[in-house]
Design an enzyme around this catalytic site. Structure first.
Site, mmCIF file in Angstrom:
data_model
loop_
_atom_site.group_PDB
_atom_site.id
_atom_site.type_symbol
_atom_site.label_atom_id
_atom_site.label_comp_id
_atom_site.label_asym_id
_atom_site.label_seq_id
_atom_site.Cartn_x
_atom_site.Cartn_y
_atom_site.Cartn_z
ATOM 1 N N ARG A 171 0.864 -1.179 0.000
ATOM 2 C CA ARG A 171 0.000 0.000 0.000
ATOM 3 C C ARG A 171 0.902 1.230 0.000
ATOM 4 O O ARG A 171 1.488 1.576 1.024
ATOM 5 C CB ARG A 171 -0.913 0.006 1.232
ATOM 6 C CG ARG A 171 -1.964 -1.075 1.220
ATOM 7 C CD ARG A 171 -2.906 -0.915 2.398
ATOM 8 N NE ARG A 171 -2.210 -0.941 3.664
ATOM 9 C CZ ARG A 171 -1.969 -2.051 4.355
ATOM 10 N NH1 ARG A 171 -2.363 -3.208 3.893
ATOM 11 N NH2 ARG A 171 -1.334 -1.997 5.503
ATOM 12 N N ARG A 175 -1.102 10.133 0.514
ATOM 13 C CA ARG A 175 -2.446 10.646 0.801
ATOM 14 C C ARG A 175 -2.610 12.006 0.136
ATOM 15 O O ARG A 175 -1.718 12.852 0.225
ATOM 16 C CB ARG A 175 -2.646 10.784 2.314
ATOM 17 C CG ARG A 175 -2.597 9.450 3.044
ATOM 18 C CD ARG A 175 -2.732 9.641 4.532
ATOM 19 N NE ARG A 175 -2.599 8.369 5.238
ATOM 20 C CZ ARG A 175 -2.264 8.245 6.501
ATOM 21 N NH1 ARG A 175 -2.020 9.326 7.222
ATOM 22 N NH2 ARG A 175 -2.172 7.054 7.060
ATOM 23 N N ARG A 247 16.981 -9.177 9.390
ATOM 24 C CA ARG A 247 17.637 -7.904 9.658
ATOM 25 C C ARG A 247 17.546 -7.655 11.164
ATOM 26 O O ARG A 247 16.553 -8.025 11.800
ATOM 27 C CB ARG A 247 16.960 -6.758 8.908
ATOM 28 C CG ARG A 247 16.971 -6.905 7.409
ATOM 29 C CD ARG A 247 18.355 -6.797 6.810
ATOM 30 N NE ARG A 247 18.868 -5.430 6.882
ATOM 31 C CZ ARG A 247 20.096 -5.082 6.477
ATOM 32 N NH1 ARG A 247 20.931 -6.004 6.022
ATOM 33 N NH2 ARG A 247 20.484 -3.820 6.545
ATOM 34 N N ARG A 277 16.805 6.244 11.289
ATOM 35 C CA ARG A 277 15.939 7.185 11.999
ATOM 36 C C ARG A 277 16.489 7.462 13.390
ATOM 37 O O ARG A 277 17.363 6.755 13.884
ATOM 38 C CB ARG A 277 14.508 6.639 12.096
ATOM 39 C CG ARG A 277 14.364 5.337 12.873
ATOM 40 C CD ARG A 277 12.930 4.851 12.838
ATOM 41 N NE ARG A 277 12.741 3.610 13.601
ATOM 42 C CZ ARG A 277 11.577 3.001 13.779
ATOM 43 N NH1 ARG A 277 10.473 3.512 13.244
ATOM 44 N NH2 ARG A 277 11.484 1.885 14.472
ATOM 45 N N GLU A 298 19.148 4.689 15.044
ATOM 46 C CA GLU A 298 18.813 3.303 14.712
ATOM 47 C C GLU A 298 19.533 2.889 13.426
ATOM 48 O O GLU A 298 19.393 3.533 12.395
ATOM 49 C CB GLU A 298 17.300 3.193 14.536
ATOM 50 C CG GLU A 298 16.753 1.792 14.543
ATOM 51 C CD GLU A 298 15.229 1.791 14.623
ATOM 52 O OE1 GLU A 298 14.613 1.307 13.663
ATOM 53 O OE2 GLU A 298 14.662 2.278 15.633
ATOM 54 N N TYR A 346 6.469 -11.064 9.274
ATOM 55 C CA TYR A 346 6.386 -9.762 9.942
ATOM 56 C C TYR A 346 4.960 -9.568 10.443
ATOM 57 O O TYR A 346 4.014 -9.550 9.654
ATOM 58 C CB TYR A 346 6.769 -8.621 8.992
ATOM 59 C CG TYR A 346 6.754 -7.297 9.712
ATOM 60 C CD1 TYR A 346 7.870 -6.860 10.415
ATOM 61 C CD2 TYR A 346 5.604 -6.507 9.742
ATOM 62 C CE1 TYR A 346 7.854 -5.665 11.110
ATOM 63 C CE2 TYR A 346 5.573 -5.315 10.435
ATOM 64 C CZ TYR A 346 6.698 -4.900 11.112
ATOM 65 O OH TYR A 346 6.672 -3.728 11.814
ATOM 66 N N ASP A 348 2.426 -7.202 13.065
ATOM 67 C CA ASP A 348 2.196 -6.120 14.020
ATOM 68 C C ASP A 348 1.668 -6.707 15.321
ATOM 69 O O ASP A 348 1.221 -7.859 15.378
ATOM 70 C CB ASP A 348 1.190 -5.117 13.445
ATOM 71 C CG ASP A 348 1.802 -4.221 12.384
ATOM 72 O OD1 ASP A 348 3.020 -3.967 12.457
ATOM 73 O OD2 ASP A 348 1.069 -3.788 11.469
#
Length: 381
Positions: A171, A175, A247, A277, A298, A346, A348
């Site tokens: 996705r 926006r 990773r 980041r 990071e 992966y 969430d």
């Protein structure tokens, strides 16, 4: 029944709680000195800041059942992740939105105008994107791809975006309005007292015993009626077929006074900046006030033996090896593999909890019907 759960993270805690409430005795072990796995949070002794020790975890879901479940064990306070990125010497808002587009191109476009503008930038000759790079070029064009995707992706995955499948960018985060809330789910928040306190509450049941600093040994399985394994899938088999690729992350901590960057997450899209980041942890608890601050730079790299695995790579070579381990797991009775590491996917946090709840219910249903539990409640392949 006597249940052994390897791993005191979300999967082990939720499955253990469900089975304990159903009357089973659950022993949960973890090789680390703390519960909560990579969700582990703790108060920094010097600043009082709630630290996300293994990097930020932000709870977001559309699953009302999961949202109600976590609120049973913790008070969640509102939190929206509003990420910024530094790219080509300027700061922009992520995900790419109407403000980002107007800032980047120096325009004042309205939504419909911006859609047409970006479509003109896109490489429409790419009919069926196969790689990450093709996917990005097809939908946003070269300028936005170079600024926000290419360098960051090279640092995060350690390879060219031409080697990554288009599915990683399923996705495209663009926006055509001014909404800069990174997630789009109905329920978003943070546990007021951190994730470790929430998982401690889940584990607080008389039929649950927790042993930390305890590595799994195959002899332990003989003492249990069933094992739930949330460690690395290949680790259960002592890596006999080879190691699945991951990773991992290295964190470079630095402290200070006041407010370092004004937001919780600042990405760095340029390839010549070595870190991906910087996270400033006090901003993950905006209801608190601290004079001091703690930040992490990071860095992403390939995981080596002994490292904490974070992101399964799942490219062609890893998928072939994964299929071999899945076959091996399915031929091993008495153990079910769960969670991000156990299924090499992966996930969430909300999906991890949903799958753990469903796995527990499947086990209870099988147990009452005299059926053996499968190696996977959700297939990794």
């Amino acid at each position: 029944m006597k249940i052994l759960l390897v791993g005191a993270g979300l999967s082990g805690a939720v499955i253990g709680r469900e089975l304990a409430e159903a009357g089973h005795d659950c022993r949960i072990i973890d090789s680390r000195p703390h519960i909560a796995g990579n969700c582990h949070t703790t108060r920094d002794g010097d600043t009082g800041v709630m630290m996300h020790v293994y990097g930020p975890h932000i709870f977001h879901t559309d699953d009302a059942g999961v949202w109600n479940y976590v609120n049973r064990f913790a008070e969640f306070l509102p939190f929206q992740n509003r990420v910024k990125t530094t790219a080509q010497g300027r700061v922009y808002s992520l995900p790419i939105n109407l403000l980002t587009i107007n800032q980047f191109f120096g325009t004042t476009l309205r939504p419909d105008e911006a859609r047409d503008f970006i479509e003109d930038k896109a490489d429409t000759s790419i009919d069926d994107p196969q790689t990450f790079e093709e996917q990005a070029l097809r939908f946003v064009g070269p300028e936005l791809y170079q600024a926000f995707f290419k360098g960051y992706t090279e640092k995060q995955w350690g390879c060219s975006p031409t080697e990554l499948p288009a599915s990683i960018l399923k996705r495209l985060p663009v926006r055509f309005n001014y909404d800069d809330n990174y997630f789009f789910h109905r329920f978003q928040g943070m546990p007021r007292d951190g994730y470790t306190a929430m998982i401690a509450a889940i584990l607080d049941h008389p039929r649950i015993t927790v042993q930390l600093d305890t590595a799994y040994h195959p002899d332990m399985a003989a003492e249990a009626d069933h094992v739930f394994w949330s460690g690395p899938l290949d680790g259960y088999f002592d890596y006999r077929l080879g190691r699945l690729g991951y990773r991992t992350l290295d964190f470079e901590r630095f402290d200070g006074r006041g407010d370092y960057q004004g937001c919780a997450v600042m990405n760095y899209g340029d390839r010549d900046v070595p870190y991906t980041r910087i996270t400033e942890h006090k901003h993950f608890s905006p209801w608190e006030s601290h004079e001091g601050t703690v930040c992490y730079r990071e860095f992403s790299r390939e995981a080596e033996p002994g490292d904490t695995p974070y992101y399964p790579i799942r490219l062609v070579e890893e998928k072939a090896l994964l299929e071999q381990y899945v076959d091996l797991a399915r031929a091993t009775p008495g153990v079910t593999f769960v969670g991000r590491l156990g299924t090499y996917r992966y996930l969430d946090m909300d999906v991890t909890i949903r799958e753990a709840l469903d796995t527990a219910q499947t086990f209870l249903s099988h147990e009452s019907g005299g059926k053996a539990m499968a190696a996977f409640a959700v297939s990794p392949v």
